[in-house]
Design a protein around this motif. Structure first.
Motif, short mmCIF file in Angstrom:
data_model
loop_
_atom_site.label_atom_id
_atom_site.label_comp_id
_atom_site.label_asym_id
_atom_site.label_seq_id
_atom_site.Cartn_x
_atom_site.Cartn_y
_atom_site.Cartn_z
N SER A 28 -3.32 -13.85 1.26
CA SER A 28 -2.19 -14.35 0.48
C SER A 28 -1.56 -13.18 -0.26
O SER A 28 -2.24 -12.22 -0.62
CB SER A 28 -2.64 -15.43 -0.51
N GLY A 29 -0.27 -13.28 -0.46
CA GLY A 29 0.45 -12.20 -1.13
C GLY A 29 1.90 -12.21 -0.70
O GLY A 29 2.35 -13.06 0.08
N ARG A 30 2.66 -11.23 -1.17
CA ARG A 30 4.10 -11.23 -0.91
C ARG A 30 4.43 -11.02 0.55
O ARG A 30 5.38 -11.61 1.07
CB ARG A 30 4.77 -10.16 -1.76
N TRP A 31 3.64 -10.19 1.25
CA TRP A 31 3.96 -9.94 2.65
C TRP A 31 3.60 -11.14 3.51
O TRP A 31 4.32 -11.47 4.46
CB TRP A 31 3.24 -8.69 3.15
N ASN A 32 2.52 -11.82 3.16
CA ASN A 32 2.17 -13.04 3.89
C ASN A 32 3.21 -14.13 3.63
O ASN A 32 3.57 -14.89 4.54
CB ASN A 32 0.78 -13.53 3.47
N THR A 33 3.71 -14.20 2.41
CA THR A 33 4.76 -15.17 2.09
C THR A 33 6.03 -14.88 2.89
O THR A 33 6.65 -15.80 3.44
CB THR A 33 5.08 -15.13 0.58
N LEU A 34 6.40 -13.60 2.96
CA LEU A 34 7.57 -13.23 3.74
C LEU A 34 7.35 -13.53 5.22
O LEU A 34 8.27 -13.98 5.92
CB LEU A 34 7.87 -11.74 3.54
N ARG A 35 6.16 -13.29 5.68
CA ARG A 35 5.83 -13.55 7.09
C ARG A 35 6.01 -15.03 7.42
O ARG A 35 6.62 -15.39 8.44
CB ARG A 35 4.39 -13.10 7.33
N TRP A 36 5.52 -15.90 6.55
CA TRP A 36 5.66 -17.33 6.80
C TRP A 36 7.10 -17.81 6.59
O TRP A 36 7.54 -18.77 7.23
CB TRP A 36 4.69 -18.13 5.93
N CYS A 282 -1.14 -1.50 15.33
CA CYS A 282 -0.69 -2.00 14.03
C CYS A 282 0.72 -2.57 14.17
O CYS A 282 1.62 -1.89 14.66
CB CYS A 282 -0.71 -0.89 13.00
N ILE A 283 0.93 -3.80 13.72
CA ILE A 283 2.23 -4.44 13.84
C ILE A 283 2.97 -4.48 12.50
O ILE A 283 4.00 -5.15 12.39
CB ILE A 283 2.10 -5.86 14.41
N ASN A 284 2.47 -3.77 11.50
CA ASN A 284 3.16 -3.68 10.20
C ASN A 284 3.40 -5.04 9.56
O ASN A 284 4.46 -5.29 8.97
CB ASN A 284 4.50 -2.94 10.36
N CYS A 285 2.42 -5.93 9.67
CA CYS A 285 2.58 -7.26 9.06
C CYS A 285 2.31 -7.24 7.56
O CYS A 285 2.70 -8.17 6.85
CB CYS A 285 1.66 -8.26 9.74
N GLY A 286 1.61 -6.21 7.05
CA GLY A 286 1.37 -6.09 5.62
C GLY A 286 0.23 -6.93 5.09
O GLY A 286 -0.01 -6.94 3.86
N LEU A 287 -0.50 -7.64 5.95
CA LEU A 287 -1.58 -8.50 5.46
C LEU A 287 -2.71 -7.68 4.84
O LEU A 287 -3.34 -8.12 3.86
CB LEU A 287 -2.13 -9.36 6.60
N CYS A 288 -2.97 -6.48 5.38
CA CYS A 288 -4.01 -5.63 4.79
C CYS A 288 -3.59 -5.17 3.40
O CYS A 288 -4.44 -5.03 2.50
CB CYS A 288 -4.29 -4.43 5.70
N ALA A 289 -2.29 -4.95 3.18
CA ALA A 289 -1.82 -4.57 1.85
C ALA A 289 -2.00 -5.72 0.87
O ALA A 289 -2.41 -5.51 -0.28
CB ALA A 289 -0.34 -4.16 1.93
N ASP A 290 -1.71 -6.96 1.31
CA ASP A 290 -1.93 -8.12 0.45
C ASP A 290 -3.41 -8.27 0.09
O ASP A 290 -3.76 -8.52 -1.08
CB ASP A 290 -1.46 -9.40 1.17
N ALA A 291 -4.28 -8.12 1.08
CA ALA A 291 -5.72 -8.27 0.84
C ALA A 291 -6.23 -7.20 -0.12
O ALA A 291 -7.00 -7.49 -1.05
CB ALA A 291 -6.48 -8.22 2.16
N CYS A 292 -5.79 -5.96 0.09
CA CYS A 292 -6.25 -4.88 -0.77
C CYS A 292 -5.73 -5.05 -2.20
O CYS A 292 -6.45 -4.79 -3.17
CB CYS A 292 -5.80 -3.54 -0.19
N ASP A 293 -4.48 -5.48 -2.35
CA ASP A 293 -3.94 -5.72 -3.69
C ASP A 293 -4.75 -6.78 -4.43
O ASP A 293 -4.96 -6.68 -5.65
CB ASP A 293 -2.48 -6.17 -3.59
N THR A 294 -5.22 -7.80 -3.69
CA THR A 294 -6.04 -8.84 -4.32
C THR A 294 -7.35 -8.26 -4.84
O THR A 294 -7.79 -8.58 -5.97
CB THR A 294 -6.34 -9.96 -3.30
N VAL A 295 -7.97 -7.39 -4.06
CA VAL A 295 -9.22 -6.76 -4.50
C VAL A 295 -8.98 -5.83 -5.68
O VAL A 295 -9.74 -5.81 -6.65
CB VAL A 295 -9.86 -6.00 -3.32
N MET A 296 -7.90 -5.05 -5.62
CA MET A 296 -7.59 -4.14 -6.72
C MET A 296 -7.36 -4.89 -8.02
O MET A 296 -7.77 -4.44 -9.10
CB MET A 296 -6.35 -3.30 -6.36
N ALA A 297 -6.69 -6.06 -7.90
CA ALA A 297 -6.46 -6.86 -9.11
C ALA A 297 -7.78 -7.37 -9.69
O ALA A 297 -7.95 -7.44 -10.91
CB ALA A 297 -5.54 -8.03 -8.78
#
Length: 458
Positions: A28-36, A282-297
């Motif tokens: 979950s995150g902004r990139w997943n939201t944009l993807r959906w 890599c398809i540049n979907c950004g899901l790994c960025a969303d996941a990492c941001d969740t852990v960092m938070a």
């Protein structure tokens, strides 16, 4: 000897790494939201476009329709004919230039957010998660022996996949056969051979590609992943891992920001580790960025350890001044061909004429001593309104249309008409003479077409 063998083994290039089925973890995150958001947008357009109607002159028709039988493409108020094929070629060039431009700016961003393979894989994966559970439950179900519960879950999942694939195929064919005609014929099992073929083919294609192949398409079948490297450089934004900030990584240590949780790998739909650097799957979907941001938070660290960034930015290099040459080239190509397409669309003639000589008799002589040649004119009325056309001949002194020269043509039709051209026998000319047929629309001086032909004299 052993050292040499070890070096050879270490240098061996691994072209394909077998991983088994990938069960991606939900993110979950902004990139997943944009993807959906893109999933919803593209599918509303695709599934809904074939149901739109367009009314003109008291008649309603499907707004977007590739009418192959009538050789027309209807797009709301615009109707294109085979003679407008250049517009299609220009549209394809514009689409390619726009894709190259997007790639130069942000890598495979089209693949991650708008590619049909990505969109339908997301839909099928969502159905799978609703039926079989999260990624851990799905992995356990795969490893478990076949039971009545497992068979029921698999049957439900594949049944839903088949329904989605079937409706996708019906919607696709509905752009070629009007959807309101296709459904009753399909219910009565009265579809034609080509309709039946494409319904079965597109349903099977969607089912296999989105349900079974999934990431294998992006990794090993899609040619775009292979040649995208020539369109990117160190200043192209891709999803990347900030190694300077994240390393060294180890769970429980705070030397680097990365805690080596592996969530960025678990959410990846193609199963890669973004920490290994830019990779073609890599398809540049950004899901790994969303996941990492969740852990960092959760650990109280700044976000952005994995983020969209350029290779130069992650290496601490300054950003270039202005746009790069390749970006200018792709943007200029897209703009130039877009302008050319709009100009052609605005200037396209609404009348075309084809002239066919009568091959049964080259000429004939009438009782009053005149020479006549017969022709068939195809009046192609590209306007979506009926029109009346006047036919005249030019370029040959004394020649005129014998008989009627006014003809009616229905809206968007090809109307064949027969005309005879007559001229005096004693004109002093002989052999093959050039003439021109001039056709004009009554009441519209701007709608006029001129087509060359020949007139044969003794």
């Amino acid at each position: 000897m052993g050292s040499a063998a070890s070096k050879v083994h270490e240098a061996r290039i691994e072209l394909y790494r077998r991983k088994g089925k990938i069960h991606a973890r939900a993110a979950s995150g902004r990139w997943n939201t944009l993807r959906w958001a893109m999933v919803w947008f593209t599918q509303i357009v695709f599934y809904g476009g074939c149901w739109l109607t367009w009314e003109r002159g008291g008649e309603a028709r499907q707004a977007v329709l590739f009418d192959i039988a009538q050789r027309k493409f209807h797009f709301f108020g615009l109707t294109l004919w085979p003679q407008d094929a250049l517009l299609l070629a220009i549209a394809l060039v514009v689409a390619a230039a726009a894709l190259f431009l997007a790639t130069a700016l942000a890598g495979r961003v089209f693949c991650g957010f708008a590619c049909p393979q990505t969109v339908y894989t997301a839909i099928f994966a969502w159905v799978e998660a609703r039926v079989e559970g999260d990624h851990l439950a799905r992995a356990r179900l795969d490893a478990a022996p076949l039971t009545a519960r497992k068979a029921a879950l698999r049957l439900a999942k594949h049944g839903l996949w088949a329904l989605i694939a079937a409706w996708t195929a019906i919607s696709f064919v509905g752009y070629f056969t009007p959807i309101r005609e296709l459904l009753p014929r399909l219910a009565a099992w009265q579809t034609g051979p080509w309709e039946s073929f494409w319904l079965l083919f597109y349903a099977a294609f969607t089912y296999v590609q989105a349900g079974l192949a999934r990431e294998a398409v992006c990794q090993h079948m899609c040619p775009y992943s292979r040649f995208q490297g020539v369109m990117v450089d160190r200043h192209t934004r891709n999803v990347g891992y900030d190694a300077a900030r994240g390393e060294p990584r180890r769970a429980g240590r705070r030397d680097g920001a990365c805690v080596d949780c592996g969530i960025c790998v678990q959410v990846c739909p193609t199963g890669i580790d973004i920490r290994d650097g830019l990779q073609y799957p890599c398809i540049n979907c950004g899901l790994c960025a969303d996941a990492c941001d969740t852990v960092m938070a959760k650990i109280g660290a700044p976000r952005g350890l994995v983020r969209f960034a350029t290779e130069a930015e992650l290496a601490g290099e300054p950003a270039p001044a202005g746009m790069r040459p390749r970006v200018w080239v792709y943007a200029a190509l897209a703009a130039a061909f877009t302008a050319a397409g709009l100009w052609l669309l605005a200037e396209r003639p609404l009348l075309r004429v084809d002239v066919l000589r009568d091959r049964g008799a080259l000429l004939r002589e009438t009782r009053d001593g005149r020479i006549e040649n017969d022709y068939t004119l195809k009046l192609i009325n590209l306007a979506e309104a009926p029109r009346r056309f006047a036919v005249e001949v030019e370029g040959l002194p004394g020649a005129h249309i014998a008989g009627t020269h006014i003809f009616d043509a229905a809206a968007g039709s090809v109307t064949p008409v027969r005309v005879a051209v007559s001229m005096p026998a004693g004109s002093g000319l002989s052999g093959v003479q050039p003439i021109r047929f001039a056709v004009r629309a009554e009441g519209d001086a701007d709608t006029r077409a001129v087509e060359p032909s020949t007139f044969i004299l003794p």
